[in-house]
Each structure stands twice: as C-alpha cells, then as structure tokens.
Design an enzyme around this catalytic site. Structure first.
Site, mmCIF file in Angstrom:
data_model
loop_
_atom_site.group_PDB
_atom_site.id
_atom_site.type_symbol
_atom_site.label_atom_id
_atom_site.label_comp_id
_atom_site.label_asym_id
_atom_site.label_seq_id
_atom_site.Cartn_x
_atom_site.Cartn_y
_atom_site.Cartn_z
ATOM 1 C CG HIS A 165 83.484 66.241 92.403
ATOM 2 N ND1 HIS A 165 84.845 66.433 92.587
ATOM 3 C CD2 HIS A 165 83.371 65.062 91.726
ATOM 4 C CE1 HIS A 165 85.504 65.420 92.031
ATOM 5 N NE2 HIS A 165 84.637 64.581 91.524
ATOM 6 C CG HIS A 211 82.419 61.523 91.585
ATOM 7 N ND1 HIS A 211 82.764 62.075 90.375
ATOM 8 C CD2 HIS A 211 81.160 60.995 91.414
ATOM 9 C CE1 HIS A 211 81.772 61.887 89.515
ATOM 10 N NE2 HIS A 211 80.785 61.244 90.123
ATOM 11 C CG ASP A 263 87.678 59.993 93.444
ATOM 12 O OD1 ASP A 263 86.458 60.244 93.390
ATOM 13 O OD2 ASP A 263 88.461 60.268 92.517
ATOM 14 C CG HIS A 264 87.457 64.333 94.473
ATOM 15 N ND1 HIS A 264 88.420 65.226 94.068
ATOM 16 C CD2 HIS A 264 87.427 63.358 93.527
ATOM 17 C CE1 HIS A 264 88.926 64.829 92.902
ATOM 18 N NE2 HIS A 264 88.337 63.694 92.564
ATOM 19 C CG HIS A 314 83.482 65.578 87.000
ATOM 20 N ND1 HIS A 314 84.187 64.811 86.093
ATOM 21 C CD2 HIS A 314 83.444 64.843 88.144
ATOM 22 C CE1 HIS A 314 84.542 63.681 86.671
ATOM 23 N NE2 HIS A 314 84.102 63.667 87.912
ATOM 24 C CG ASP A 331 87.739 64.635 89.337
ATOM 25 O OD1 ASP A 331 88.737 65.026 89.927
ATOM 26 O OD2 ASP A 331 87.252 63.508 89.546
#
Lengths: 308, 308
Positions: free
Chosen positions: A62, A64, A66-67, A142, A212
């Site tokens: 996804h 976000h 941090d991914h 999520h 997530d």
C-alpha cells in the site's frame, strides 16, 4: 527447494532503534521477490548482502510511505548499475503516477522496462504465476487500499527412483509420464505401479504476508494453513483502541489470526516506535500462539520450519 | 556564535560502502538547517543524534533522487512525532507536486504547514534572511535545474566592555547605541569613543554549498572568499570526460574552484560509487588546494576552522 524470507525492515511508520521501515525478501528456488520497500531498503540490502540484480519482482502492499519510499531509490540504482532485464512491479495503481512524476522531474529514462501490475484491494487475485509459485493478493483492511500477498509453492512433479528405473531399463522418454504419476507398462507387458518407480515430491509450502491491517476475519479463509504467516503486530493489546483507530493489529490479535487460520508458524513485525524492547510483543503473541518469532532485521526464516 | 556543518551523507547516485546519499546539517547559533535529504537521511539523523524537531529549514538543491528521496519520510516522521510549528522548504518548484502526489495517495494531512519557497536556477536570489544569516541560492550547472546555497552570517553588533561601562555608570538604555558603534557622551558632557567601551564582534563567516555541478566559472564570483566551501568531487580527474558528460566535477577541479575563489577551506563530497577508498580523491584535491578535507559521514566541521 529453497523457500525462505529475510527481514530487511521491521519498523512501522517511523524508523527508530536501528529498525528500518518494512521490507523483506523471499528466496524461492534461488529467485528473489521483494515485499514492500520502505526508505533505506537498498541500504539494508547492501548490509545483508541481498543482490538487487537478482530481484525481478517487487510487491508493494500500500501507499503509506513506510512501505514504499525506498522504491524510487532502488529502481534508480538498478538502472545506474546497468540493469536491462524487465522488473515486475505489483502495487496500487497510483504507484505508477508517483514513479512517473519523480522520473519526469529528474529526467530519468530507465534502461529497463517496469512491467506494472496494479493490485485490487477488493477481492483476491492471482497476480503472478511461474514455474515455482502462484502469488495471490490478499485484500486487507487498512486506512487506505492495502493488499497482503500469498506465495503458494506449486506442487512439483514426482521424483524418479533412479536405481529402480535403470534396473528395469526404462527409456528416458517415459520419465515425464512417470513424474506425473502414471503407471508404467514394460515392453513385455508387465505393469509397474507408479509408487514403485517414483517418490512423491515435498508438500508445497505457503507464505502469507499480512501488513498493514486491522484484525478482520474476512481474509482468514484465504490464508488458511499457511506454513509461515507474517502478520503485523504494531501494538500491545493494551493499546487495542489505538490499534482499531489506526487500522492496525495487536500482538495478541496476531497470535489469534495464526491460531484461527491454522498457521504452522507466525512471524510478527511492523513494530511501533514506542517499543524499544520487543520482548513483550513476542510474549503476548506467544501467549496465544507459541510458534511465534520476531521479524528481526537481517534474520532469515525457512518457510515450513518448525518454530514451536 | 556556533557555525558548523555535520555530514549525514557523502555518496553520489547510489549508496554504497556505508556511504549514504547527500545530506548535511548546519548548526548556526543553535538553529539547524538541513541541506539536501537523500534516502535514509532520517536514519542518519538518528545515528548521529541530530534532532529533527530542531530543523525549521530544509534546502533541496535539485530533483535527482540522491538529493531528496529522504524528504517525504522525514517530513512524515516530523508529523507523526507531533510537530506543529511550520517547516520552511526551499527547492525547485516541482518538489511541491512530488510531495502532494504522495500525500494525496497516502491520505496524509500534516499537522503543520510546509512553507515552500521555490528556487530559481537562473540567477542568485536571497531566499532566507533572519537575525543570524542571509541565505542565497547559487545557480549551478547540472543536467537539470540545480542551485547551491550560500549561508552568510550577519555581522553582529559590537560587544560592550562590561567592566568599563559599569565603571562609568552608563545606563542600560544607552547599550543599543553603543552596540551599534556610536560614541557616548556622559551627563557631565565628557565624550567617550565607542572603541573605549565596546569591542568588535567576530567577522561574519560564510559557507558555500555547491552540489551538483560541472566546473563552470559563472558561480565563482558569488562564492568568493568562503570560509568553508563544500564542493562536489564525484570523480578523479582521469575521468574528466565522464565528469563533463554527466555535469559533475573532478577532485582536481574542486581544488581549482577553492583556489580560484579564495576559499579558506574546502570540503569535498558526492563521491562516486566506484571509489571504495577516498584517499586518491583527497590527495588530488589537496595537490591544488591543501586545506581540503573529505566530507565523511558523522563528521562535524567548524566554518572558519583552519584546515591547512
């Protein structure tokens, strides 16, 4: 056949305590598959000696940061390091726009093709099939569109018992049918059961990546009986409210997912920056599901390994 | 007044040999200014204990990934860590579009304002002035629009000689005029020269940041007499053709820039991934300009320090 996962990042939103944002690399029969690519993933690959030239498939769960924030850097470095073979990229459709806008302004034209496969967070889909594996996207729950990934090893052909087929002088052209499990009739008309001439190949294994997501039974059926389940466990269960609000899972819930879906082993990760020590998260997950390990960076886990 | 630079990244295009892409942080009178923000900058800040909450200004030279790919992660982490005070961001205009497209898809709404100041690579401009410094953009000559940054300390007010003004019973309300250099007339009509009552403040210092650029005299006038010049030195001079082709500078040329512009000290960085050891680059620059140091990560240099 090798089937293992190496953890490159285990942190949620912000990097801290030497934990980097999410990334992991699967080695399946000596082909590498990268799952998520948080900032600093290429530095982690250098650190743990993962050769980016061996990666042909990158899966992004996804959008976000941090991914995926390490993706542009990795893709650029592959280009600068002379890559020419195509790279297959799987992720939410807007990822392509994010890449294009950055390459537009850096005036980058890659030496190689990115073959993009958009993922769909509304229903499971087969997004890759090759000789070794089938990969399905897993619709997670999520704050934004997110999919996990299910890596299912294919059942391999039966193995010929060499001594036996040589003894019977069975010609090589019969091998493929033997491997497929058929019986054999000799030129003199004598019939041999397939089990006399071959052995079964190992049971195919399965790796499920779930990050997530909030705890939600809707993806349980799809990940049933995973040999290794990676599940996010951002918080301890005493922060359940926060987990629900941010659409994350607690360590206790991650243990529940593993128990309820019949996983053989559980790996937890995506740890909140509030936890310097991870022992409590591990203990909490183990209280529900003993065969649990922490997704510590630089560690490699065998899919199918007994963690109990 | 403190005026120092800490190196967070010294690598060109690809990270390698534990060298991260370009980033450095200036501490000027206990305010922090970040220059460039390659991938992994926030991890480097954790490593070298640079508090992101103390950074209110970020300067991005150009839109090649090795100079800005760490920005979204850093800006996001500032948000997650509870920042509310505005952040000033200086860089090429499309940087805002790059940020917006990523925050659009991650559905991120920052708790704080980003005040964006677009830079212009065609002519020098004052882009920031506060009580301590004036910052000018430096038009460099690279493959895409690129500016360096010139940090010029302001001349501070004169310092009062406490023992002397107390001895003469000079009232506090006269201090500002004394600090500005005016003479003093006592109630009894006696005149005192300013030099009797105050001392001069230190000479203001100047830091010039030049990366990335081909050797081009057009920016020499602007960076004249820098107390510390940071200049890229991507290649050894035996790769001059490659440097010219990619609009980069050789270590020998970086030494030339320092010598020709009357710099007091030179810091070289942005090292190509082909150089595991940096000794030859240092030697080559020093052969032209002896007061040269390598921009090694984690090292802090005082602006105005004698490097000879």
């Amino acid at each position: 056949m090798k089937f293992e996962v190496t953890i490159l990042g285990s942190s949620s939103a912000t990097p801290i305590f030497n934990r980097n944002p999410t990334a992991q690399v699967l080695n399946i029969n000596e082909r590498l598959y990268l799952i998520d690519c948080g900032e600093g993933t290429q530095q982690q690959m250098l650190r743990f000696d993962v050769k980016s030239s061996r990666i042909d498939h990158i899966f992004i769960s996804h959008l976000h940061g941090d991914h995926y924030l390490g993706l542009i850097g990795l893709v650029s470095s592959m280009h600068l390091n002379g890559r020419v073979k195509p790279l297959k990229l799987y992720g939410p459709a807007p990822l392509l726009e994010i890449i294009h806008v950055q390459f537009k302004y850096s005036e980058t034209v890659l030496n190689y093709e990115i073959e993009f496969v958009p993922t769909d967070a509304s229903a499971p889909q087969v997004i890759l099939e090759n000789q070794d594996i089938i990969v399905e996207s897993i619709p997670l729950d999520h704050r934004i569109a997110t999919t996990g990934f299910l890596f299912k090893q294919k059942k391999r052909l039966r193995k010929i018992i060499k001594s036996r087929v040589e003894e019977l002088n069975i010609a090589v052209e019969h091998y493929p049918t033997l491997k497929r499990g058929e019986d054999y009739t000799a030129p003199d008309g004598k019939r041999y059961k397939n089990e006399e001439l071959t052995t079964d190949s190992e049971q195919p294994k399965c790796y499920a990546y779930c990050s997530d997501t909030i705890y939600n039974e809707r993806y349980f059926e799809q990940i049933k009986n995973a040999d290794l389940l990676y599940h996010e466990a951002t918080f301890l269960h005493n922060m359940l409210d926060r987990a629900n609000k941010t659409f994350h899972t607690t360590a206790w819930q991650a243990g529940q997912v593993a128990a309820q879906t019949g996983a053989k082993a559980l790996l937890i990760g995506h740890f909140s920056a509030r936890y310097k020590s991870l022992v409590e998260l591990l203990d909490e997950a183990r209280s529900v599901f003993p065969a649990t390990e922490l997704a510590i960076e630089g560690t490699t886990f065998q899919v199918g390994e007994d963690m109990a």
